[in-house]
Design a protein around this motif. Structure first.
Motif, PDB file in Angstrom:
ATOM      1  N   VAL A 213      53.124  68.859  61.181  1.00  0.00           N
ATOM      2  CA  VAL A 213      52.068  68.561  59.672  1.00  0.00           C
ATOM      3  C   VAL A 213      52.487  68.501  58.219  1.00  0.00           C
ATOM      4  CG1 VAL A 213      49.657  68.516  59.004  1.00  0.00           C
ATOM      5  CG2 VAL A 213      49.917  68.307  61.240  1.00  0.00           C
ATOM      6  N   LEU A 214      52.861  69.450  57.851  1.00  0.00           N
ATOM      7  CA  LEU A 214      53.186  70.258  56.840  1.00  0.00           C
ATOM      8  C   LEU A 214      54.170  69.356  56.117  1.00  0.00           C
ATOM      9  CD1 LEU A 214      52.769  73.963  57.487  1.00  0.00           C
ATOM     10  CD2 LEU A 214      51.353  72.420  56.080  1.00  0.00           C
ATOM     11  N   SER A 215      55.105  69.420  57.211  1.00  0.00           N
ATOM     12  CA  SER A 215      56.214  68.343  56.719  1.00  0.00           C
ATOM     13  C   SER A 215      55.693  67.048  56.284  1.00  0.00           C
ATOM     14  CB  SER A 215      57.483  68.291  57.820  1.00  0.00           C
ATOM     15  OG  SER A 215      58.829  67.677  57.417  1.00  0.00           O
ATOM     16  N   ARG A 216      55.167  66.507  56.853  1.00  0.00           N
ATOM     17  CA  ARG A 216      54.136  64.724  56.496  1.00  0.00           C
ATOM     18  C   ARG A 216      53.265  64.948  55.731  1.00  0.00           C
ATOM     19  NH1 ARG A 216      54.352  64.409  62.987  1.00  0.00           N
ATOM     20  NH2 ARG A 216      52.011  64.641  62.456  1.00  0.00           N
ATOM     21  N   LEU A 217      53.571  66.048  55.587  1.00  0.00           N
ATOM     22  CA  LEU A 217      52.335  66.291  53.822  1.00  0.00           C
ATOM     23  C   LEU A 217      52.955  66.293  53.328  1.00  0.00           C
ATOM     24  CD1 LEU A 217      49.275  66.647  53.141  1.00  0.00           C
ATOM     25  CD2 LEU A 217      50.217  69.273  53.901  1.00  0.00           C
ATOM     26  N   ILE A 218      53.937  67.431  53.114  1.00  0.00           N
ATOM     27  CA  ILE A 218      54.974  67.180  51.631  1.00  0.00           C
ATOM     28  C   ILE A 218      55.675  65.425  51.436  1.00  0.00           C
ATOM     29  CG2 ILE A 218      57.276  68.428  51.236  1.00  0.00           C
ATOM     30  CD1 ILE A 218      55.925  70.937  52.521  1.00  0.00           C
ATOM     31  N   GLU A 219      56.252  65.415  52.134  1.00  0.00           N
ATOM     32  CA  GLU A 219      56.385  64.092  52.409  1.00  0.00           C
ATOM     33  C   GLU A 219      55.734  62.472  51.893  1.00  0.00           C
ATOM     34  OE1 GLU A 219      58.709  60.238  55.291  1.00  0.00           O
ATOM     35  OE2 GLU A 219      58.118  61.660  56.143  1.00  0.00           O
ATOM     36  N   ALA A 220      54.450  62.787  53.073  1.00  0.00           N
ATOM     37  CA  ALA A 220      53.302  61.471  51.849  1.00  0.00           C
ATOM     38  C   ALA A 220      53.039  62.043  50.237  1.00  0.00           C
ATOM     39  CB  ALA A 220      52.444  61.530  53.220  1.00  0.00           C
ATOM     40  N   ILE A 221      53.028  63.439  49.804  1.00  0.00           N
ATOM     41  CA  ILE A 221      52.798  63.582  48.631  1.00  0.00           C
ATOM     42  C   ILE A 221      54.186  63.335  47.697  1.00  0.00           C
ATOM     43  CG2 ILE A 221      52.386  65.653  47.027  1.00  0.00           C
ATOM     44  CD1 ILE A 221      51.788  67.632  49.310  1.00  0.00           C
ATOM     45  N   ALA A 222      55.101  62.989  47.876  1.00  0.00           N
ATOM     46  CA  ALA A 222      56.436  62.936  47.546  1.00  0.00           C
ATOM     47  C   ALA A 222      56.759  61.408  47.110  1.00  0.00           C
ATOM     48  CB  ALA A 222      57.613  63.115  48.191  1.00  0.00           C
ATOM     49  N   VAL A 223      55.625  60.565  47.905  1.00  0.00           N
ATOM     50  CA  VAL A 223      56.119  59.927  48.079  1.00  0.00           C
ATOM     51  C   VAL A 223      54.598  58.971  47.291  1.00  0.00           C
ATOM     52  CG1 VAL A 223      55.134  57.090  49.694  1.00  0.00           C
ATOM     53  CG2 VAL A 223      56.780  58.672  51.029  1.00  0.00           C
ATOM     54  N   THR A 224      53.881  59.802  47.163  1.00  0.00           N
ATOM     55  CA  THR A 224      52.528  59.297  46.594  1.00  0.00           C
ATOM     56  C   THR A 224      52.984  59.850  44.700  1.00  0.00           C
ATOM     57  OG1 THR A 224      50.698  59.407  47.850  1.00  0.00           O
ATOM     58  CG2 THR A 224      50.138  60.070  45.537  1.00  0.00           C
ATOM     59  N   ASN A 225      53.723  59.888  44.491  1.00  0.00           N
ATOM     60  CA  ASN A 225      53.944  60.971  43.478  1.00  0.00           C
ATOM     61  C   ASN A 225      55.307  59.831  42.726  1.00  0.00           C
ATOM     62  OD1 ASN A 225      52.258  63.170  42.711  1.00  0.00           O
ATOM     63  ND2 ASN A 225      53.801  64.194  43.445  1.00  0.00           N
ATOM     64  N   ALA A 226      56.172  59.290  43.415  1.00  0.00           N
ATOM     65  CA  ALA A 226      57.116  59.124  43.118  1.00  0.00           C
ATOM     66  C   ALA A 226      56.536  56.940  43.193  1.00  0.00           C
ATOM     67  CB  ALA A 226      57.810  58.252  44.258  1.00  0.00           C
ATOM     68  N   ARG A 227      55.191  56.481  43.109  1.00  0.00           N
ATOM     69  CA  ARG A 227      54.474  55.763  42.382  1.00  0.00           C
ATOM     70  C   ARG A 227      54.462  55.327  40.988  1.00  0.00           C
ATOM     71  NH1 ARG A 227      49.499  56.147  45.690  1.00  0.00           N
ATOM     72  NH2 ARG A 227      48.925  55.746  43.071  1.00  0.00           N
ATOM     73  N   PRO A 228      55.310  54.470  40.670  1.00  0.00           N
ATOM     74  CA  PRO A 228      55.524  53.733  39.163  1.00  0.00           C
ATOM     75  C   PRO A 228      54.173  53.703  38.714  1.00  0.00           C
ATOM     76  CG  PRO A 228      56.075  51.783  40.374  1.00  0.00           C
ATOM     77  CD  PRO A 228      55.394  52.825  41.435  1.00  0.00           C
ATOM     78  N   ASP A 229      53.112  53.613  39.328  1.00  0.00           N
ATOM     79  CA  ASP A 229      51.933  53.856  38.312  1.00  0.00           C
ATOM     80  C   ASP A 229      51.426  54.771  38.218  1.00  0.00           C
ATOM     81  OD1 ASP A 229      51.157  53.975  40.913  1.00  0.00           O
ATOM     82  OD2 ASP A 229      49.265  52.426  40.939  1.00  0.00           O
ATOM     83  N   ARG A 230      52.243  55.595  38.464  1.00  0.00           N
ATOM     84  CA  ARG A 230      51.340  57.845  38.834  1.00  0.00           C
ATOM     85  C   ARG A 230      51.341  58.192  37.089  1.00  0.00           C
ATOM     86  NH1 ARG A 230      47.739  59.143  41.780  1.00  0.00           N
ATOM     87  NH2 ARG A 230      47.731  61.460  40.962  1.00  0.00           N
TER      88      ARG A 230
END
Length: 268
Positions: A213-230
């Motif tokens: 779960v912690l690994s998926r959480l880190i991955e999901a945060i990375a994907v969110t932060n990589a969005r060009p609109d952020r």
């Protein structure tokens, strides 16, 4: 539902006879079906409290059952190493059994716990004790579920893992709630327990699930932060707390301890 649940066993494996005998010996009513179509037809008729569903040879069985209008807990059973078994909890199963790893005599208790957890989830939805902003249970809604799992842990001598996430910017709570939903398994229980804090109760083999779960959480945060609109990145404090029946702590104390540990821990 009566005090003695009705169990539908959808399993043609040779071990299913022994399991059915144990369930009957425990006082529950057992019905048997063979195949997914027969299972869905029986669910159409109603009157089933919990389903024990074999995944052997039926890769889409859990998806089909979860799509059925009946709202009941599903416990899956499969051979060791089966891919469906590994993903069952994330796909919405209340619990899972790996053939040969759990004594047949323990299956009735596991089924009863699945029914109890599912009933608590339904009560939570009915009471609407959820956080309006995120759609997740608030502390008032989360506490009865967490305390129920802690009582079960006391009876079984098991441990319960809680993962805590604290948001640096309160304006990000809605987005973080979405990140959590993508990171946790469907059977886990995420909640918004304080203005800046989320908690996830890990169910099933919780100790083994914590790292995943912690690994998926880190991955999901990375994907969110990589969005060009952020324009800014999500910044979270992440920690975990273990409820140990040998050294029990009230939920309130665990929340306080987790907050302290997050303050000392790392950001994600």
């Amino acid at each position: 539902m009566s005090d003695q649940p009705t169990v539908l066993v959808a399993d043609a494996h040779e071990s299913a006879d022994r399991i059915a005998e144990e369930i009957t010996r425990d006082g529950m009513t057992v019905e048997r079906v063979d195949g997914l179509e027969a299972c869905l037809r029986r669910l159409d008729a109603g009157g089933i409290d919990v389903l024990l569903l074999a995944l052997d040879g039926e890769p889409d069985a859990l998806t089909a059952v979860r799509g059925h209008p009946s709202d009941l807990p599903v416990v899956t059973i499969a051979e060791p190493g089966a891919q469906q078994a590994e993903t069952a909890m994330h796909a919405g199963a209340e619990d899972r059994i790996t053939r040969g790893e759990l004594p047949d005599s323990m299956v009735p208790r596991l089924l009863r716990h699945a029914v109890e957890r599912h009933h608590l989830r339904r009560e939570l939805r009915a009471l609407e004790i959820v956080d309006e902003a995120t759609g997740l249970p608030n502390l008032r809604g989360f506490a009865p579920i967490a305390e129920h799992h802690m009582r079960m842990a006391d009876r079984m001598g098991a441990q319960v893992v809680f993962v805590f996430v604290r948001v640096s910017d309160a304006a990000d709570v809605v987005e973080v709630a979405g990140v959590l939903r993508r990171a946790v398994r469907d059977a886990d229980v995420p909640a918004h327990v304080a203005p800046d804090t989320f908690c996830v109760l890990l169910t099933g083999n919780a100790r083994g699930a914590e790292a995943a779960v912690l690994s998926r959480l880190i991955e999901a945060i990375a994907v969110t932060n990589a969005r060009p609109d952020r324009e800014t990145s999500l910044s979270l404090d992440v920690g975990s707390s273990l409820y140990d029946p040998q050294h029990p702590l009230p939920l309130e104390d665990m929340l306080t301890e987790a907050s302290r540990r997050m303050s000392e821990g790392s950001k994600t």
